[in-house]
Design an enzyme around this catalytic site. Sequence first.
Site, PDB file in Angstrom:
ATOM      1  N   ARG A 370      -6.196 -16.051   8.857  1.00 48.98           N
ATOM      2  CA  ARG A 370      -5.601 -17.056   9.718  1.00 48.98           C
ATOM      3  C   ARG A 370      -6.560 -18.212   9.855  1.00 48.98           C
ATOM      4  O   ARG A 370      -7.767 -18.012  10.020  1.00 48.98           O
ATOM      5  CB  ARG A 370      -5.310 -16.473  11.106  1.00 48.98           C
ATOM      6  CG  ARG A 370      -4.296 -15.356  11.042  1.00 48.98           C
ATOM      7  CD  ARG A 370      -4.072 -14.733  12.393  1.00 48.98           C
ATOM      8  NE  ARG A 370      -3.172 -13.599  12.241  1.00 48.98           N
ATOM      9  CZ  ARG A 370      -2.854 -12.758  13.216  1.00 48.98           C
ATOM     10  NH1 ARG A 370      -3.367 -12.955  14.433  1.00 48.98           N
ATOM     11  NH2 ARG A 370      -2.035 -11.759  13.010  1.00 48.98           N
ATOM     12  N   ASP A 390      -3.047  -1.895  11.509  1.00 45.08           N
ATOM     13  CA  ASP A 390      -1.672  -2.234  11.838  1.00 45.08           C
ATOM     14  C   ASP A 390      -0.714  -1.075  11.567  1.00 45.08           C
ATOM     15  O   ASP A 390      -0.974  -0.230  10.723  1.00 45.08           O
ATOM     16  CB  ASP A 390      -1.260  -3.418  10.943  1.00 45.08           C
ATOM     17  CG  ASP A 390      -0.296  -4.350  11.635  1.00 45.08           C
ATOM     18  OD1 ASP A 390       0.143  -4.037  12.748  1.00 45.08           O
ATOM     19  OD2 ASP A 390       0.015  -5.398  11.043  1.00 45.08           O
ATOM     20  N   HIS A 392       3.825  -0.448  11.901  1.00 45.26           N
ATOM     21  CA  HIS A 392       5.122  -0.874  12.422  1.00 45.26           C
ATOM     22  C   HIS A 392       6.034   0.329  12.507  1.00 45.26           C
ATOM     23  O   HIS A 392       6.212   1.045  11.523  1.00 45.26           O
ATOM     24  CB  HIS A 392       5.696  -1.982  11.535  1.00 45.26           C
ATOM     25  CG  HIS A 392       4.844  -3.207  11.577  1.00 45.26           C
ATOM     26  ND1 HIS A 392       3.897  -3.472  10.639  1.00 45.26           N
ATOM     27  CD2 HIS A 392       4.750  -4.178  12.508  1.00 45.26           C
ATOM     28  CE1 HIS A 392       3.259  -4.589  10.975  1.00 45.26           C
ATOM     29  NE2 HIS A 392       3.749  -5.039  12.098  1.00 45.26           N
ATOM     30  N   HIS A 522       5.342  -3.170  16.921  1.00 43.33           N
ATOM     31  CA  HIS A 522       4.085  -3.507  16.230  1.00 43.33           C
ATOM     32  C   HIS A 522       2.977  -2.905  17.080  1.00 43.33           C
ATOM     33  O   HIS A 522       3.026  -3.019  18.289  1.00 43.33           O
ATOM     34  CB  HIS A 522       3.828  -5.012  16.199  1.00 43.33           C
ATOM     35  CG  HIS A 522       4.954  -5.855  15.697  1.00 43.33           C
ATOM     36  ND1 HIS A 522       4.797  -6.697  14.616  1.00 43.33           N
ATOM     37  CD2 HIS A 522       6.215  -6.031  16.130  1.00 43.33           C
ATOM     38  CE1 HIS A 522       5.932  -7.356  14.420  1.00 43.33           C
ATOM     39  NE2 HIS A 522       6.806  -6.972  15.316  1.00 43.33           N
TER      40      HIS A 522
END
Length: 647
Positions: A370, A390, A392, A522
């Site tokens: 980012r 991460d 999901h 998430h």
Amino acid sequence: MNHSELIVQLPDGSRRNYPNGTTGVDVARTISEGLARQVLACEVNGEVWDLNRALPAESTFRLLKWEDQGGKSTFWHSSAHLLAEALESLYPGIQLGIGPAIEQGFYYDIDFGDYSFSSDDFEVVEKKMQSLAATGASFERQEISKAEAMAYFTKKGDPYKLELLEGLADGQITFYTQGQFTDLCRGPHIPDTSKIKAIKLLNIAGAYWRGNEKNKQLTRIYGVSFPSAKDLEQHLHLLEEARKRDHRKLGKELELFTFSEKVGMGLPLWLPKGAMVREVLEQFLRRQQVRAGYVQVVTPHIGHKELYQTSGHWDKYGQDSFRPILTPHEGEEYLLKPMNCPHHCEIYKAKPRSYKDLPLRLAEFGTVYRYEQHGELHGLTRVRGFTQDDAHLFCRDDQVKDEFKKVISLVLKVFDVLGFEKYTAQISLRDPANRTKYIGTDEAWAKAEQAIIEATAEMGMQTVTVPGEAAFYGPKLDFMVHDALGRSWQLGTIQVDYNLPERFDLTYVGADNSRYRPVMIHRAPFGSMERFVALLIEHCAGNFPLWLAPEQVAILPISEKFQDFAQEIQSMLTTADIRSTIDQRDEKIGRKIRDAEVQKIPFMLIIGEKEVESRTVAVRRHGQGQGETLGIEAFVALLNTELDAVR
RNA sequence: GCCGUUGUAGCUCAGGGGUAGAGCACUUCCUUGGUAAGGAAGAGGUCGUGAGUUCAAUUCUCAUCAACGGCUCCA
């Protein structure tokens, strides 16, 4: 009750009568003179009041001393006024913004006009503050009409105060005056300036007026003050200690990570030892996730721009992201991935899903990039390339709350094992005043917010709710932790999302053979490996627990004659999955021990003639001095007992 | 991005208009030493980068990059 009397109820429950006009300090005096000298403010019906303000007819009443948060903040707020008074007398014509107390001190925002105020000016300001404090000027409260207040600041020429006044209703405006200085202020204040004995201005920073970057930037001066010089000394000592825990400093000293201008700012380079810590953390979480029914996936570092147009990330952040990468001939646009979720959505879509498949929990240690504004970058806590732990979770509507609760348990387990006892669970909701910042329908948001609020309530969690902190696609539960210097960072995060499934047109087939929309959760317990390791370093001051220590055992032969035995021990440790190094340097044992201690290695094994003969090791634990002598198997067993706790 | 500060050896830092210094680390040698720094010698820097002022710039000016303290931002 007699009309000339008022009643106060003290914290012990006792009720006392006093004549009308009695003030807080009067009450203190009736208890003890010593107390009256110490007390800084009082709490009247739950509100902090000036000590010299006449009490109401009836109140629950509490005296506030330095030890009370309300006492401290009153003290610091008054110190901010003292700072303003000093500045105004030294730099006539300056304009004043606001000057509140903060967690560790106070600040005042000043418009110095053309003058460039710098830390070189601190000394003269501190001296002035000290001499003003010594006058013992009392803080006088004055209720004033809006018109009078406007007239005062118009005459004085202070546009900032006038702007603040505009937002206030007539009848609720008060001025406070000490010595020559009068300020618009709600109060409260300490009785007089003489209580402020020790003052230190700490740093200086630019701050936009009212926190809006379109406004003028004022000069913010931060300081702390104390009722005694000893307190100040102690505070400065604590700050010094905190700086020693700074992960940037320890990261360098312990060779955990580094940065290179040539590689690029905000792009951390993990050195072998830091990479090991990170690796062990990943293994730990992977194990937890497997137990919790997650499956691991891997996705590439770039993705087609269209993927992010679908997710909405491109619209929202495209202008503030790294520019797209182009294919050489076709000119197709690819983005460095700023998020893993769109990729995971495509994995969900890779085949038709049945209600029986849900929840589907896709996990990935996914590295994302980012563009962060350069003034934002900060050690490992704010970087441009980082790895999220991460996952999901795709689930049915009726599974959301339960899944959410399971994730909370996982996050709490992680925090527990790693010793983060102090954290804030923050429910981050949509800013109701600024809905254009978000995507999705009101219904979806309402359902998502509801799910989080209910799940946390059912888990019996202490939470704070902050509107305006939600992600653009959904509300979150964030776990906030403070760093060594008191700054708050988000570690774990859990987010309920009804929007991406819609945008990616995710479906599953229900028992009735019709199509339904799944809900996404998430979640990242660590948040990012970079930030988590940073906070972990600061949390343990570089003294990693055995299971995380990059080097668990330092083998220290007393002379090179014992090399062979050292190597034999090392290979036994390696077989037992214990990380060790041998200090083969031509140094005395005292030196080897010192260096191992400085490197914060949990165990040192000293081996010399005695140990070789009896096939033992002299064990020394970090920070604990000389220990006992054990057989090698006994030593390995000792380590395993400790390691088993996190296996 | 904005305001302020800083930038000298791998690290921590001193210095200062006349082309650089310390401690630690590093290399070599001596030393083979029992629980927090053994000794000696050596090597290592175009003083963040670019331009300007000057006979002369690492030192002064400006610009730029980066780090630091905040502000704004943070999927």
